[in-house]
Design a protein around this motif. Structure first.
Motif, PDB file in Angstrom:
ATOM      1  N   CYS A  39      36.062  46.852  43.333  1.00 57.92           N
ATOM      2  CA  CYS A  39      36.525  48.147  42.224  1.00 57.92           C
ATOM      3  C   CYS A  39      37.808  48.210  42.299  1.00 57.92           C
ATOM      4  O   CYS A  39      38.518  48.214  43.349  1.00 57.92           O
ATOM      5  CB  CYS A  39      35.438  49.119  42.406  1.00 57.92           C
ATOM      6  N   CYS A 120      32.371  53.587  45.392  1.00 56.55           N
ATOM      7  CA  CYS A 120      33.579  53.672  44.435  1.00 56.55           C
ATOM      8  C   CYS A 120      33.536  54.861  43.635  1.00 56.55           C
ATOM      9  O   CYS A 120      33.224  54.455  42.252  1.00 56.55           O
ATOM     10  CB  CYS A 120      33.339  52.298  43.528  1.00 56.55           C
ATOM     11  N   SER A 123      34.980  55.419  39.609  1.00 59.67           N
ATOM     12  CA  SER A 123      35.726  54.211  39.189  1.00 59.67           C
ATOM     13  C   SER A 123      35.141  53.790  37.855  1.00 59.67           C
ATOM     14  O   SER A 123      34.016  53.823  37.405  1.00 59.67           O
ATOM     15  CB  SER A 123      35.676  53.014  40.131  1.00 59.67           C
ATOM     16  N   ALA A 126      33.187  48.471  38.142  1.00 58.86           N
ATOM     17  CA  ALA A 126      32.820  47.774  39.445  1.00 58.86           C
ATOM     18  C   ALA A 126      31.837  46.894  39.681  1.00 58.86           C
ATOM     19  O   ALA A 126      31.188  46.737  38.763  1.00 58.86           O
ATOM     20  CB  ALA A 126      32.582  49.010  40.397  1.00 58.86           C
TER      21      ALA A 126
END
Ligand SMILES: *[C@@H]1O[C@H](CO)[C@@H](O)[C@H](O)[C@H]1NC(C)=O
Ligand SMILES: *[C@@H]1O[C@H](CO)[C@@H](O)[C@H](O)[C@H]1NC(C)=O
Ligand SMILES: *[C@@H]1O[C@H](CO)[C@@H](O)[C@H](O)[C@H]1NC(C)=O
Ligand SMILES: *[C@@H]1O[C@H](CO)[C@@H](O)[C@H](O)[C@H]1NC(C)=O
Length: 203
Positions: A39, A120, A123, A126
Motif C-alpha cells: 500500500c 493500511c 489508503s 492496497a
C-alpha cells in the motif's frame, strides 16, 4: 493392552490433549496466515489517502461488504465496483486459493477486509496476501486480465507454502481472465440515486 490409556503418563496425556485442542482452530475459524501487504506510504504521499466519512470510504465499506458476501462462490474469485461518481469509485477483487473450501475463502475475505484497513489505514489502494486468499482494492480500475500478472506473485507465494494445487489455481485464473473481459460487477453505495447492488455471484 486395554488399559494402555491409564498407563500413559499424566504429562503425555496432557500434551496429547493440548495438541488435539490446538487442532480445532486450524480446522475452522482460524485467522488466515498473513504474508504480505502492499500500500502507499501515506507519510510520503498524502494524496493517497481518503478522508474519514468521505464518499470513497462509503464506497469502500460497501465494496468490502459485497466482496465478503460473495466469497462463498465456488470459483474463489470476484470483482466489484462500488460507486458511480468517477472520483469516488472503489474497485476491488479477491482471489482465494484454489484448494480451499468456500467457507474458508469467505473467512479469509472477511478477515482481509478488516485487516487491510488496520494495516493500511486511509489508503486509497492496497493489496494484501494471506496463505488462503488475496484482496485488492483501489480508486483506479484494475483490468482483471492485466492485473493477474502481479497477482501471480500471490500465486507464487502460495506455491512456496506447498499447499497449492497449482493446476486448480491456473484453472481459476483462466476462468477469471475470461470473466474479466466481460466487465465488472457494479453497484452504488447510496452516494447517488441508483444504489441497487447488481451483485450476482456466479456458480
Ligand atoms: C514512509 O516514508 C517515511 C519517510 O521517508 C519513512 O520514514 C517510513 O519508514 C516509511 N514507511 C514505510 C512503512 O515504509
Ligand atoms: C486515485 O488516487 C490517486 C492518489 O490520490 C490520484 O492521484 C488519482 O487521480 C485517483 N484516480 C482516480 C481515477 O480518481
Ligand atoms: C512439497 O511438495 C513436494 C512435491 O510434492 C514434496 O516432495 C515435499 O515433501 C512437500 N513439502 C512439504 C513441506 O509438504
Ligand atoms: C488439483 O485440481 C485438479 C483440478 O481441479 C484436480 O483434477 C486434481 O485432482 C487436483 N489434484 C490434487 C492433488 O488435489
Amino acid at each position: 493392552m486395554a488399559n494402555l490409556p491409564h498407563k500413559m503418563p499424566r504429562k503425555a496425556l496432557f500434551v496429547h490433549s493440548i495438541c488435539l485442542l490446538s487442532l480445532i482452530p486450524i480446522i475452522e475459524g482460524a485467522d488466515p496466515i498473513f504474508r504480505f501487504i502492499e500500500c502507499p506510504n501515506t507519510t510520503l504521499s498524502t494524496t493517497s489517502t481518503y478522508a474519514r466519512n468521505s464518499p470513497y470510504q462509503t464506497n469502500l465499506d460497501y465494496l468490502f461488504s459485497i466482496l465478503s458476501s460473495s466469497s462463498t462462490i465456488s470459483t474463489g474469485f470476484y470483482n466489484f465496483v462500488a460507486g458511480r461518481s468517477p472520483t469516488n469509485v472503489a474497485y476491488g477483487l479477491f482471489l482465494c486459493r484454489g484448494d480451499i473450501s468456500p467457507a474458508v475463502c469467505q473467512d479469509c475475505v472477511v478477515y482481509a477486509s478488516r485487516d487491510v484497513v488496520n494495516k493500511c489505514p486511509w489508503s486509497k489502494w492496497a493489496t494484501i496476501w494471506y496463505d488462503e486468499c488475496m484482496l485488492r482494492y483501489s480508486n483506479v480500475s484494475m483490468t482483471p486480465s492485466v492485473s493477474f500478472v502481479p497477482e501471480l506473485r500471490g500465486g507464487l507465494m502460495w506455491n512456496l507454502q506447498n499447499a497449492t494445487n497449482a493446476s486448480r489455481l491456473h484453472e481459476v485464473l483462466g476462468e477469471n481472465g475470461k470473466r474479466g473481459e466481460e466487465g465488472w460487477e457494479r453497484g452504488g453505495a447510496g452516494e447517488e440515486e441508483d444504489a441497487t447492488p447488481q451483485s450476482s455471484p456466479k456458480p
